[in-house]
Design a protein around this motif. Structure first.
Motif, PDB file in Angstrom:
ATOM      1  N   TYR A   1      -4.369   2.247  11.866  1.00 48.08           N
ATOM      2  CA  TYR A   1      -5.280   1.120  12.218  1.00 48.08           C
ATOM      3  C   TYR A   1      -5.032  -0.340  11.295  1.00 48.08           C
ATOM      4  N   CYS A   2      -4.222   0.130  10.246  1.00 46.09           N
ATOM      5  CA  CYS A   2      -4.094  -1.129   9.279  1.00 46.09           C
ATOM      6  C   CYS A   2      -2.656  -1.407   9.047  1.00 46.09           C
ATOM      7  N   MET A   3      -1.742  -0.520   8.997  1.00 43.21           N
ATOM      8  CA  MET A   3      -0.423  -1.019   8.735  1.00 43.21           C
ATOM      9  C   MET A   3       0.486  -0.116   9.349  1.00 43.21           C
TER      10      MET A   3
ATOM     11  N   SER B   1      -4.372  -5.604   5.800  1.00 47.60           N
ATOM     12  CA  SER B   1      -3.999  -5.346   4.699  1.00 47.60           C
ATOM     13  C   SER B   1      -3.328  -6.637   3.686  1.00 47.60           C
TER      14      SER B   1
ATOM     15  N   ASN C   1      -8.012   3.263  -1.877  1.00 53.02           N
ATOM     16  CA  ASN C   1      -7.730   4.543  -1.040  1.00 53.02           C
ATOM     17  C   ASN C   1      -7.811   5.532  -1.985  1.00 53.02           C
TER      18      ASN C   1
ATOM     19  N   CYS D   1       0.678  -1.221   0.157  1.00 57.63           N
ATOM     20  CA  CYS D   1      -0.246  -0.023   0.152  1.00 57.63           C
ATOM     21  C   CYS D   1       0.739   1.151   0.041  1.00 57.63           C
TER      22      CYS D   1
ATOM     23  N   LEU E   1      -0.459   3.936   1.498  1.00 59.53           N
ATOM     24  CA  LEU E   1      -0.524   4.849   2.672  1.00 59.53           C
ATOM     25  C   LEU E   1      -0.123   3.761   3.840  1.00 59.53           C
ATOM     26  N   ARG E   2      -0.261   4.446   5.195  1.00 63.99           N
ATOM     27  CA  ARG E   2       0.158   3.801   6.343  1.00 63.99           C
ATOM     28  C   ARG E   2      -1.016   4.119   7.333  1.00 63.99           C
ATOM     29  N   CYS E   3      -2.225   3.944   7.135  1.00 62.09           N
ATOM     30  CA  CYS E   3      -3.307   4.051   7.917  1.00 62.09           C
ATOM     31  C   CYS E   3      -2.932   3.259   9.352  1.00 62.09           C
TER      32      CYS E   3
ATOM     33  N   GLY F   1      -4.403  -4.605   0.772  1.00 59.23           N
ATOM     34  CA  GLY F   1      -3.553  -3.794   0.155  1.00 59.23           C
ATOM     35  C   GLY F   1      -4.254  -2.703  -0.802  1.00 59.23           C
TER      36      GLY F   1
HETATM   37 FE1  SF4 Z   1      -4.871   2.337   4.499  1.00 61.69          FE
HETATM   38 FE2  SF4 Z   1      -6.171   0.573   2.778  1.00 61.69          FE
HETATM   39 FE3  SF4 Z   1      -3.513   0.945   2.693  1.00 61.69          FE
HETATM   40 FE4  SF4 Z   1      -4.608  -0.028   4.816  1.00 61.69          FE
HETATM   41  S1  SF4 Z   1      -4.618  -0.992   2.817  1.00 61.69           S
HETATM   42  S2  SF4 Z   1      -3.018   1.303   5.043  1.00 61.69           S
HETATM   43  S3  SF4 Z   1      -6.667   0.864   5.088  1.00 61.69           S
HETATM   44  S4  SF4 Z   1      -5.086   2.507   2.410  1.00 61.69           S
END
Ligand code: SF4
Ligand code: SAM
Length: 375
Positions: A64-66, A371, A139, A58, A60-62, A106
Motif C-alpha cells: 500500500y506504500c511502495m 514514502s 519498520n 526503504c 521494505l515494499r509494503c 521512507g
Molecule cells: Fe513499508 Fe514504511 Fe517502507 Fe512504506 S516506508 S514500504 S510503509 S516500511
C-alpha cells in the motif's frame, strides 16, 4: 533506476497556495495574516507537531506504500544533510512553536546519522526552555542494533509498523522476509526504555483483516500500544478504492467480538489523530491498555490538525495531501537567516487547506506517494 528531477508538484516558494517564481528572500507576509510567531493557518489551527522525512528510500515494499521495483529515488545532493535537518528543525522549535518532532520516511533507520540528528534536535529549546519531544516511526528493521544508541541520543519514543504476525504473510505484504528482525527490534526498543512502544498496523481487505484481534491480543500481552491506520490513497499506483477500505467501524466491530472497548474522550487524547479506546482485557489482568484507530478517511480530523511537514529534500508540506510545496532547501543553501526561514514557513502554513478532501469530487492525490512525503 533513472531519476526524475524533482516531483511535478513542487513550487518555489508557495504563497497562498499559488506557485510563484524562485526568489532569494522569504515571501512577504499575506495581508490577512496576524503578526504571530507561530505556525497559524486561516482556519485557526496552530501547528506544533513537525513530521520530518529523513529519506524516501526503504528496505521494505509494503504493497500500500511502495511498488516492488521501488521509486525514482532522490539524488544524494537533493537530500538534506544531517546538519541541515537539525538546522531546520531547530528553526521550527525555537522560532515557530513546534514542541513535538517525529522522524520518519521512507525508512529513517537507513540514515546512518540518525543518532546525530536526534542528538542535535534534542539540543534545541522551545520558548519554555524545554527540549522537544522526539519520536521515530520505523519498520523496525535494524532497531535491534540501534535502539540503545538512539535512546542515549535522546529519542523519547518509537512507533513500529507491523501488519502481520504471520511470517509468510508479512513477507507477502512487504515483499521481504523480515518479520523476525522487526520482532527483535521491538524487544530491543523496550529494553532500551523507549516505552511505551506503539505499533502501527494497516489492515487490507482479504489480506490481513483477520488479524485485528490477534494483533491486539499480542500487543496487550507484550505491553505495546496498537493503533490501526485506515489505508489512505497514497499508494503509488493509484489502485486505492474507498470500497476496499477496512474502515474504523469494521475494525471496531472486529475487536468488539473479543474485547470490551471504552472510548477515551477527545479532551483527554488532545489533537492526537488516533481515536482511542480503553481495552478491558479478557484475561482480567489490570494495567492501562488501549487501542487506537487513525480513521483519516472515514472520520477525518483535519479540523484539529496540528501538523506541519518537512520532506527529505527540504520541502515544507502543510498536509499529507497538499498539492503544493514550499522549498526551504534552496533558501537554506542560499544562506538564508533563521528569521527568513521561519517567515517562509509561517507564510506556507497560512495557506494550508481546510481538509484533505478525500471523497470529494475535486479530490486529487498528491504527486508524491506516502514514502516520499513522510508518513
Ligand atoms: Fe513499508 Fe514504511 Fe517502507 Fe512504506 S516506508 S514500504 S510503509 S516500511
Ligand atoms: N518506514 C517507516 C514505517 O513503515 O513505519 C516510516 C514511514 S511509513 C510511510 C509511516 C507509516 O505510514 C507506516 O505506519 C505505514 O504503515 C503508513 N502508511 C504507508 N502507506 C500508507 C497508506 N497508503 N495508508 C495508510 N498508512 C500508510
Amino acid at each position: 533506476m533513472p531519476r526524475t528531477p524533482g516531483y511535478p508538484g513542487r513550487v518555489v516558494p508557495v504563497i497562498l497556495g499559488m506557485p510563484t517564481v524562485r526568489r532569494s528572500g522569504p515571501p512577504a507576509a499575506p495581508a490577512d495574516r496576524p503578526e504571530d510567531p507561530r505556525l497559524l493557518d486561516r482556519f485557526g489551527r496552530v501547528a506544533t507537531d513537525l513530521r520530518v522525512s529523513l529519506t524516501d528510500r526503504c528496505n521494505l515494499r509494503c504493497s500500500y506504500c511502495m511498488p516492488p521495483e521501488g521509486l525514482p529515488w532522490l539524488a544524494g545532493d537533493e537530500v538534506l544533510t544531517d546538519a541541515e535537518v537539525v538546522r531546520l528543525v531547530t528553526v521550527a522549535v525555537e522560532h515557530l512553536g513546534v514542541t513535538r518532532v517525529r522522524l520518519t520516511g521512507g525508512e529513517p533507520l537507513l540514515r546512518r546519522g540518525l543518532e546525530a540528528i536526534v542528538r542535535g534536535v534534542k539540543t534545541s529549546r522551545t520558548a519554555r526552555g524545554m527540549a522537544p519531544d522526539v519520536a521515530l516511526t520505523t519498520n523496525g528493521i535494524g532497531l535491534e542494533h540501534r535502539a540503545r544508541s538512539l535512546a542515549e541520543a535522546g529519542l523519547d519514543r518509537v512507533n513500529v509498523s507491523l501488519d502481520s504476525l504471520d511470517r509468510a504473510r508479512f513477507a507477502r505484504i512487504t515483499l521481504r522476509d523480515r518479520l523476525p528482525d522487526v520482532l527483535a527490534g521491538l524487544r530491543a526498543a523496550v529494553a532500551a526504555g523507549l516505552a511505551p512502544v506503539k505499533i502501527n498496523a494497516v489492515l487490507l481487505r482479504g489480506v490481513n483483516d483477520d488479524e485485528a484481534v490477534p494483533l491486539l491480543r499480542w500487543a496487550l500481552r507484550n505491553g505495546y500500544r496498537l493503533r490501526f491506520i485506515e489505508q489512505m490513497p497514497l499508494e503509488p499506483h493509484g489502485t486505492w478504492r474507498r470500497s476496499d477500505l477496512v474502515t474504523a467501524r469494521e475494525i471496531l466491530d472486529l475487536l468488539s467480538t473479543e474485547f470490551g472497548l471504552v472510548p477515551v474522550h477527545s479532551s483527554v487524547r488532545g489533537a492526537a489523530p488516533a481515536e482511542t479506546w480503553l481495552v478491558e482485557r479478557p484475561d482480567g489482568v489490570g494495567g492501562r491498555a488501549e487501542v487506537g484507530i487513525v480513521a483519516a478517511v472515514t472520520r477525518p480530523f483535519c479540523g484539529d490538525c496540528d501538523r506541519t511537514r518537512l520532506t527529505a529534500d527540504g520541502q515544507i508540506r502543510t498536509c499529507l495531501f497538499a498539492r503544493t510545496e514550499t522549498d526551504l532547501r534552496s533558501l537554506l543553501r542560499a544562506g538564508a537567516s533563521d528569521a527568513e526561514l521561519a517567515e517562509t514557513w509561517r507564510v506556507a502554513m497560512w495557506g494550508k487547506q481546510a481538509g484533505h478532501g478525500i471523497g470529494e469530487a475535486s479530490f486529487l492525490r498528491p504527486e508524491r506517494p506516502m514514502s516520499a512525503i513522510g508518513g
